[in-house]
Design an enzyme around this catalytic site. Structure first.
Site, PDB file in Angstrom:
ATOM      1  N   HIS A 131      40.116  39.281  26.190  1.00 57.01           N
ATOM      2  CA  HIS A 131      41.481  39.362  26.124  1.00 57.01           C
ATOM      3  C   HIS A 131      41.994  39.215  24.609  1.00 57.01           C
ATOM      4  O   HIS A 131      42.708  39.952  24.218  1.00 57.01           O
ATOM      5  CB  HIS A 131      42.143  38.304  26.878  1.00 57.01           C
ATOM      6  N   GLN A 171      37.342  48.317  28.035  1.00 57.11           N
ATOM      7  CA  GLN A 171      36.055  48.876  28.477  1.00 57.11           C
ATOM      8  C   GLN A 171      35.301  48.079  29.599  1.00 57.11           C
ATOM      9  O   GLN A 171      34.767  48.741  30.362  1.00 57.11           O
ATOM     10  CB  GLN A 171      35.258  49.604  27.412  1.00 57.11           C
ATOM     11  N   SER A 191      33.940  37.310  30.943  1.00 54.91           N
ATOM     12  CA  SER A 191      34.772  37.656  32.169  1.00 54.91           C
ATOM     13  C   SER A 191      35.404  36.420  32.462  1.00 54.91           C
ATOM     14  O   SER A 191      34.707  35.319  32.504  1.00 54.91           O
ATOM     15  CB  SER A 191      33.959  38.268  33.142  1.00 54.91           C
TER      16      SER A 191
HETATM   17  P1  AMP Z   1      41.623  40.838  33.598  1.00 54.05           P
HETATM   18  O1  AMP Z   1      42.575  39.374  33.081  1.00 54.05           O
HETATM   19  O2  AMP Z   1      40.135  40.389  33.931  1.00 54.05           O
HETATM   20  O3  AMP Z   1      42.307  41.586  34.637  1.00 54.05           O
HETATM   21  O4  AMP Z   1      41.429  41.560  32.142  1.00 54.05           O
HETATM   22  C1  AMP Z   1      42.688  42.074  31.668  1.00 54.05           C
HETATM   23  C2  AMP Z   1      42.118  43.077  30.387  1.00 54.05           C
HETATM   24  O5  AMP Z   1      41.263  42.511  29.722  1.00 54.05           O
HETATM   25  C3  AMP Z   1      41.656  44.486  31.149  1.00 54.05           C
HETATM   26  O6  AMP Z   1      41.820  45.396  30.620  1.00 54.05           O
HETATM   27  C4  AMP Z   1      40.051  44.154  30.956  1.00 54.05           C
HETATM   28  O7  AMP Z   1      39.312  45.298  30.905  1.00 54.05           O
HETATM   29  C5  AMP Z   1      40.360  43.367  29.673  1.00 54.05           C
HETATM   30  N1  AMP Z   1      38.857  42.547  29.393  1.00 54.05           N
HETATM   31  C6  AMP Z   1      38.268  41.609  30.472  1.00 54.05           C
HETATM   32  N2  AMP Z   1      37.125  41.332  29.788  1.00 54.05           N
HETATM   33  C7  AMP Z   1      36.850  42.027  28.554  1.00 54.05           C
HETATM   34  C8  AMP Z   1      35.957  41.867  27.747  1.00 54.05           C
HETATM   35  N3  AMP Z   1      34.726  41.098  27.971  1.00 54.05           N
HETATM   36  N4  AMP Z   1      35.784  42.809  26.721  1.00 54.05           N
HETATM   37  C9  AMP Z   1      36.996  43.614  26.560  1.00 54.05           C
HETATM   38  N5  AMP Z   1      37.840  43.601  27.437  1.00 54.05           N
HETATM   39  C10 AMP Z   1      37.868  42.819  28.534  1.00 54.05           C
END
Ligand code: AMP
Length: 293
Positions: free
Chosen positions: A46, A157, A194
């Site tokens: 993030h 991505q 993640s």
């Molecule tokens: P989330 O909080 O999991 O819904 O993610 C929010 C945003 O962060 C989304 O656009 C995800 O694709 C991005 N994101 C999550 N993990 C990663 C990562 N390891 N690398 C790049 N972007 C990420």
């Protein structure tokens, strides 16, 4: 190394009205508005999006909202990691202007009758295993775009299919913003960072690195000239099966824009894996471009 400066005047908006007011004041002053939609439990993935937004925009809104409508019944909505105070600190340190953190009631005031359904692109890969997931994602992103009105919204991505779906929604519905997609941030062993990695034990985290190894195998094979996707997928499955705790959900190679399965690899393809380790579902992908062959 010196610590980044904390932004003491970062605003925390809990209502749609308050975030609109803050953004509208910044827009009127000519600021370019960036939005980073997240579900919180912020990590270095993030942060890479936030840093890109701060670089490209004058005024950055990070939304933190664990969106109930993108969780399929039986998934981890209740136990999804939440760390609001730590998230605020991360945002302050990265010079975010506003954290938008609405409640579910604020976002979905009454029964929601209007949904955004992106067809075709949402059917393969995760779409087959999480029915309704992308409808929830597209709907909440459409709402966030309407509420915040960003010039650029930043996605990762890491969720490659999601990025393609959102881009298409923006194009099809003529939404006046740009979608920026930032590279996947990985741990040293290759595991994609993640929020759900928090569920993994130390051993499981080690086991999970096999997912990226299978994607690297795919890249290697394509780079060495293999073009038959069945052969590559079989080999990726062999790599994954070297770790007995992995339960494979899918291993697919699809055309990077249409998400259609490819038999003979050409152009830009997305190789994607979803697998469970214990009860934790993990996804990862890479894009490989083999040009016009
Ligand atoms: P989330 O909080 O999991 O819904 O993610 C929010 C945003 O962060 C989304 O656009 C995800 O694709 C991005 N994101 C999550 N993990 C990663 C990562 N390891 N690398 C790049 N972007 C990420």
């Amino acid at each position: 190394m010196s610590q980044p400066e904390r932004r003491l005047d970062m605003e925390i908006a809990k209502t749609i009205e308050s975030v609109r007011k803050l953004v509208s004041a910044a827009s009127s002053a000519g600021a370019r508005i960036g939005l980073v939609p997240t579900m919180g439990a912020l990590h270095i993935g993030h942060i890479s999006l936030i840093e890109e937004a701060v670089k490209k925009c004058d005024f950055v809104v990070v939304s933190i909202f664990v969106n109930p409508t993108q969780f399929v019944p039986g998934e981890d909505f209740q136990k999804y990691p939440r760390s609001f105070d730590a998230d605020l600190e991360i945002c302050r340190q990265r010079s975010v202007d506003v954290v938008f953190a609405p409640t579910a009631r604020e976002m979905y005031k009454a029964e929601n009758l209007t949904w955004v359904n992106v067809e075709k692109l949402t059917e393969p890969l995760c779409g087959g295993f999480r029915p309704g997931h992308f409808r929830g994602v597209a709907t909440v992103c459409a709402k966030l775009f309407n509420i915040v009105g960003p010039d650029i919204a930043f996605f990762g991505q890491k969720d490659g299919q999601q990025a393609v779906v959102i881009r298409r929604m923006v194009a099809d519905l003529n939404m006046p913003l740009e979608i920026a997609v930032c590279p996947t941030v990985r741990e040293a062993g290759g595991l994609a960072v993640s929020s759900r990695n928090e569920y993994l034990t130390k051993q499981q985290r080690k086991d999970a690195t096999i997912i990226y190894k299978s994607l690297e195998k795919c890249r290697e094979m394509i780079e060495s000239g293999v073009r038959d996707s069945k052969t590559i997928i079989a080999e990726m499955r062999n790599v994954l099966r070297t770790v007995p705790s992995i339960q494979i959900e899918y291993v697919s190679i699809v055309e990077a824009e249409t998400m259609e399965a490819v038999e003979h690899i050409r152009g830009r393809v997305l190789a994607a894996v979803a697998a469970r380790i214990g009860s934790t579902r993990l996804i990862d992908n890479i894009v490989v471009d083999c040009g016009k062959e």
